[in-house]
Design an enzyme around this catalytic site. Structure first.
Site, PDB file in Angstrom:
ATOM      1  N   CYS A   8       0.952  -1.065  -0.080  1.00 44.57           N
ATOM      2  CA  CYS A   8       0.164   0.013  -0.077  1.00 44.57           C
ATOM      3  C   CYS A   8       0.878   1.095  -0.006  1.00 44.57           C
ATOM      4  O   CYS A   8       0.473   2.625  -0.178  1.00 44.57           O
ATOM      5  CB  CYS A   8      -0.935  -0.055   1.343  1.00 44.57           C
ATOM      6  SG  CYS A   8      -2.163  -1.583   1.223  1.00 44.57           S
TER       7      CYS A   8
ATOM      8  N   HIS B  74      -3.023   7.055   3.361  1.00 42.86           N
ATOM      9  CA  HIS B  74      -3.545   5.583   2.543  1.00 42.86           C
ATOM     10  C   HIS B  74      -4.801   5.340   3.097  1.00 42.86           C
ATOM     11  O   HIS B  74      -5.007   5.294   4.536  1.00 42.86           O
ATOM     12  CB  HIS B  74      -2.664   4.640   2.865  1.00 42.86           C
ATOM     13  CG  HIS B  74      -2.923   3.155   2.540  1.00 42.86           C
ATOM     14  ND1 HIS B  74      -3.730   3.042   1.304  1.00 42.86           N
ATOM     15  CD2 HIS B  74      -2.975   2.397   3.124  1.00 42.86           C
ATOM     16  CE1 HIS B  74      -3.888   1.665   1.461  1.00 42.86           C
ATOM     17  NE2 HIS B  74      -3.610   1.192   2.301  1.00 42.86           N
TER      18      HIS B  74
ATOM     19  N   ASN C 118     -10.112  -0.014   0.927  1.00 39.43           N
ATOM     20  CA  ASN C 118      -8.847  -0.129   0.714  1.00 39.43           C
ATOM     21  C   ASN C 118      -8.308  -0.581  -0.534  1.00 39.43           C
ATOM     22  O   ASN C 118      -8.136  -1.628  -0.973  1.00 39.43           O
ATOM     23  CB  ASN C 118      -7.947  -1.049   1.982  1.00 39.43           C
ATOM     24  CG  ASN C 118      -6.593  -0.753   2.008  1.00 39.43           C
ATOM     25  OD1 ASN C 118      -6.045  -0.426   0.989  1.00 39.43           O
ATOM     26  ND2 ASN C 118      -5.970  -1.299   2.899  1.00 39.43           N
TER      27      ASN C 118
HETATM   28  N1  ACO Z   1     -17.641  -8.713  10.909  1.00 44.79           N
HETATM   29  C1  ACO Z   1     -17.805  -9.340  12.027  1.00 44.79           C
HETATM   30  N2  ACO Z   1     -16.796  -9.435  12.866  1.00 44.79           N
HETATM   31  C2  ACO Z   1     -15.669  -9.640  12.447  1.00 44.79           C
HETATM   32  C3  ACO Z   1     -15.426  -9.462  11.543  1.00 44.79           C
HETATM   33  C4  ACO Z   1     -16.189  -9.261  10.564  1.00 44.79           C
HETATM   34  N3  ACO Z   1     -15.916  -8.823   9.138  1.00 44.79           N
HETATM   35  N4  ACO Z   1     -13.794  -9.580  11.225  1.00 44.79           N
HETATM   36  C5  ACO Z   1     -13.509  -9.793  12.317  1.00 44.79           C
HETATM   37  N5  ACO Z   1     -14.468  -9.947  13.574  1.00 44.79           N
HETATM   38  C6  ACO Z   1     -14.568 -10.287  14.913  1.00 44.79           C
HETATM   39  C7  ACO Z   1     -13.317 -11.026  15.031  1.00 44.79           C
HETATM   40  O1  ACO Z   1     -13.393 -12.478  15.085  1.00 44.79           O
HETATM   41  C8  ACO Z   1     -13.295 -10.520  16.800  1.00 44.79           C
HETATM   42  O2  ACO Z   1     -14.218 -11.378  17.419  1.00 44.79           O
HETATM   43  P1  ACO Z   1     -14.020 -12.002  18.685  1.00 44.79           P
HETATM   44  O3  ACO Z   1     -13.506 -11.069  19.638  1.00 44.79           O
HETATM   45  O4  ACO Z   1     -15.086 -13.125  19.194  1.00 44.79           O
HETATM   46  O5  ACO Z   1     -12.729 -12.953  18.712  1.00 44.79           O
HETATM   47  C9  ACO Z   1     -13.915  -9.200  16.776  1.00 44.79           C
HETATM   48  O6  ACO Z   1     -14.614  -9.077  15.413  1.00 44.79           O
HETATM   49  C10 ACO Z   1     -12.977  -8.128  16.958  1.00 44.79           C
HETATM   50  O7  ACO Z   1     -11.775  -8.473  16.040  1.00 44.79           O
HETATM   51  P2  ACO Z   1     -10.832  -7.281  16.023  1.00 44.79           P
HETATM   52  O8  ACO Z   1      -9.595  -7.959  15.037  1.00 44.79           O
HETATM   53  O9  ACO Z   1     -10.285  -7.039  17.383  1.00 44.79           O
HETATM   54  O10 ACO Z   1     -11.264  -5.951  15.262  1.00 44.79           O
HETATM   55  P3  ACO Z   1     -10.461  -4.750  15.310  1.00 44.79           P
HETATM   56  O11 ACO Z   1     -11.382  -3.758  15.885  1.00 44.79           O
HETATM   57  O12 ACO Z   1      -9.068  -4.618  15.633  1.00 44.79           O
HETATM   58  O13 ACO Z   1     -10.498  -4.278  13.726  1.00 44.79           O
HETATM   59  C11 ACO Z   1      -9.556  -4.559  11.645  1.00 44.79           C
HETATM   60  C12 ACO Z   1     -10.255  -5.330  12.814  1.00 44.79           C
HETATM   61  C13 ACO Z   1     -10.882  -3.792  10.963  1.00 44.79           C
HETATM   62  C14 ACO Z   1      -9.033  -5.653  10.543  1.00 44.79           C
HETATM   63  C15 ACO Z   1      -8.450  -3.568  12.110  1.00 44.79           C
HETATM   64  O14 ACO Z   1      -7.495  -4.257  13.097  1.00 44.79           O
HETATM   65  C16 ACO Z   1      -7.515  -2.855  11.127  1.00 44.79           C
HETATM   66  O15 ACO Z   1      -8.227  -2.102  10.388  1.00 44.79           O
HETATM   67  N6  ACO Z   1      -6.314  -3.123  11.026  1.00 44.79           N
HETATM   68  C17 ACO Z   1      -5.352  -2.603   9.942  1.00 44.79           C
HETATM   69  C18 ACO Z   1      -5.685  -3.445   8.722  1.00 44.79           C
HETATM   70  C19 ACO Z   1      -5.187  -2.460   7.465  1.00 44.79           C
HETATM   71  O16 ACO Z   1      -5.123  -1.713   7.237  1.00 44.79           O
HETATM   72  N7  ACO Z   1      -4.571  -3.595   6.472  1.00 44.79           N
HETATM   73  C20 ACO Z   1      -3.988  -3.274   5.240  1.00 44.79           C
HETATM   74  C21 ACO Z   1      -2.753  -2.492   5.175  1.00 44.79           C
HETATM   75  S1  ACO Z   1      -2.423  -2.013   3.790  1.00 44.79           S
HETATM   76  C22 ACO Z   1      -1.614  -3.237   2.943  1.00 44.79           C
HETATM   77  O17 ACO Z   1      -0.549  -3.071   2.784  1.00 44.79           O
HETATM   78  C23 ACO Z   1      -2.111  -4.196   2.006  1.00 44.79           C
END
Ligand code: ACO
Length: 337
Positions: free
Chosen positions: A115, A256, A286
């Site tokens: 990214c 980003h 994204n």
């Molecule tokens: N729908 C419903 N529930 C979900 C989903 C979903 N789509 N995805 C995860 N959950 C659940 C999880 O299983 C977890 O359940 P549990 O507590 O029973 O285990 C709960 O929701 C909370 O999950 P978390 O991982 O704690 O959620 P978080 O608030 O951290 O958000 C997210 C997750 C959105 C992925 C966040 O961590 C994030 O945005 N991280 C950065 C990711 C990113 O930017 N990636 C791309 C980088 S760029 C590149 O180079 C490709």
């Protein structure tokens, strides 16, 4: 000695696939909800390829930016495409774009910094221009993550959208629009965000077990989130310092577009007002290397950014990589956006 000591940014463009996948569509596919996706990420919908490819989206974005800039293909002497989801390992996407647009005088190569790719590519293009090696450079960021997502994995499939964005840069004897660049990487964190099933991890030919799951994006979302929230403010401060500018001298911050909560957390840490933050991820998700030019184009189209404006472009992603530029946006479209 060369006479080209400045880089002008003369065009921006973008392209999105026709098909839109909404959060409601994803509710029918995995155990998720519009409420969860919206509150955790800010994303409402994303565009996903059907017949489009990384090359076709890159080509469409390139033509859009060239139209904006009023340059023809034969003027371009370098094409750089930032992508981590190319159509082929080789030829490069840049060579395929060159063929499509007829840029017969250009050298062409790809850059892979996930990214952060567009920030790396702009930085490299700026060097080519400021050393006098190139005069007119097409810089494209494009990704089609939908081809590398497990659409049964709710942790990743909700995040990404496909798209391409492009800039046209030109050498100038008396003007300079790229005021400072800053790129970094930390390969020790490589395993937190990857697509493993290539190269060294590819199955030996003839081996029946294809490990299909390894074809897909694997991500430790929490680590990537914490990484982004901690390094983006540092990158913004560092690039402002290189440009001899204060934070308050920057008119707009184009981060980003990974997650609305990351953008909000960075704005809070740096004390930036909401109206200086550009946000497009609600409608496109994204789009990885495409997200910054797509966001700039969107902000120009809606009138949020008007020329001239000093903008900080900030990327972060797989590698892990990150980087930032300060640009002076003063291009005016040669034809309407
Ligand atoms: N729908 C419903 N529930 C979900 C989903 C979903 N789509 N995805 C995860 N959950 C659940 C999880 O299983 C977890 O359940 P549990 O507590 O029973 O285990 C709960 O929701 C909370 O999950 P978390 O991982 O704690 O959620 P978080 O608030 O951290 O958000 C997210 C997750 C959105 C992925 C966040 O961590 C994030 O945005 N991280 C950065 C990711 C990113 O930017 N990636 C791309 C980088 S760029 C590149 O180079 C490709």
């Amino acid at each position: 000695m060369n006479n080209f000591n400045g880089t002008k940014i003369i065009g921006v463009g973008g392209a999105l696939p026709a098909t839109v996948v909404t959060n409601a569509d994803l509710e029918n596919q995995v155990d998720t909800s519009d409420e969860w996706i919206t509150s955790r990420t800010g994303i409402k919908q994303r565009h996903v390829v059907d017949t489009e490819t990384c090359t076709s989206l890159s080509t469409a974005a390139a033509l859009d930016a060239m139209k904006f800039a009023g340059v023809n293909a034969e003027e371009i002497d370098l094409i750089i495409v930032a992508t981590s989801t190319p159509d082929y390992l080789y030829p490069s996407t840049a060579c395929l774009v060159q063929r499509e647009i007829g840029a017969i005088n250009a050298a062409a190569f790809d850059i892979e910094a996930a990214c952060t790719g567009i920030v790396y590519a702009l930085t490299v293009a700026d060097q080519f221009i400021k050393t006098g090696a190139s005069k007119t450079v097409l810089v494209i960021g494009a990704d089609v993550h939908s081809r590398f997502l497990d659409w049964n994995d709710r942790n990743t499939c909700i995040l990404f959208g496909d798209g391409a964005g492009a800039f046209v840069l030109q050498a100038s004897t008396d003007e300079n629009d790229i005021l400072a660049t800053y790129i970094k990487a930390d390969g020790r964190k490589a395993d937190f965000l990857n697509i493993p099933n290539f190269g060294v991890n590819y199955q030996k030919p003839g081996t029946p077990d294809k490990k299909e799951d390894q074809r897909f994006v694997q991500m430790n979302g929490k680590v990537v989130y914490e990484f982004a929230v901690s390094i983006v403010p540092d990158a913004v401060r560092a690039v402002c310092s290189k440009a001899n500018m204060d934070l308050s001298d920057v008119d707009f911050f184009i981060l980003h577009q990974a997650n609305q909560r990351i953008i909000k957390a960075v704005a809070t840490k740096l004390g930036l007002p909401d109206d200086k933050m550009v946000v497009t991820l609600d409608s496109v998700g994204n789009t990885s290397a495409a997200s910054i030019p797509l966001a700039l184009k969107h902000a120009l189209t809606t009138g949020q950014i008007k020329s001239p404006a000093r903008c900080a472009l900030v990327g972060f992603g797989g590698g892990l990589t990150w980087g930032a530029l300060i640009i002076n946006w003063r291009a005016v479209a040669k034809s309407s956006l």
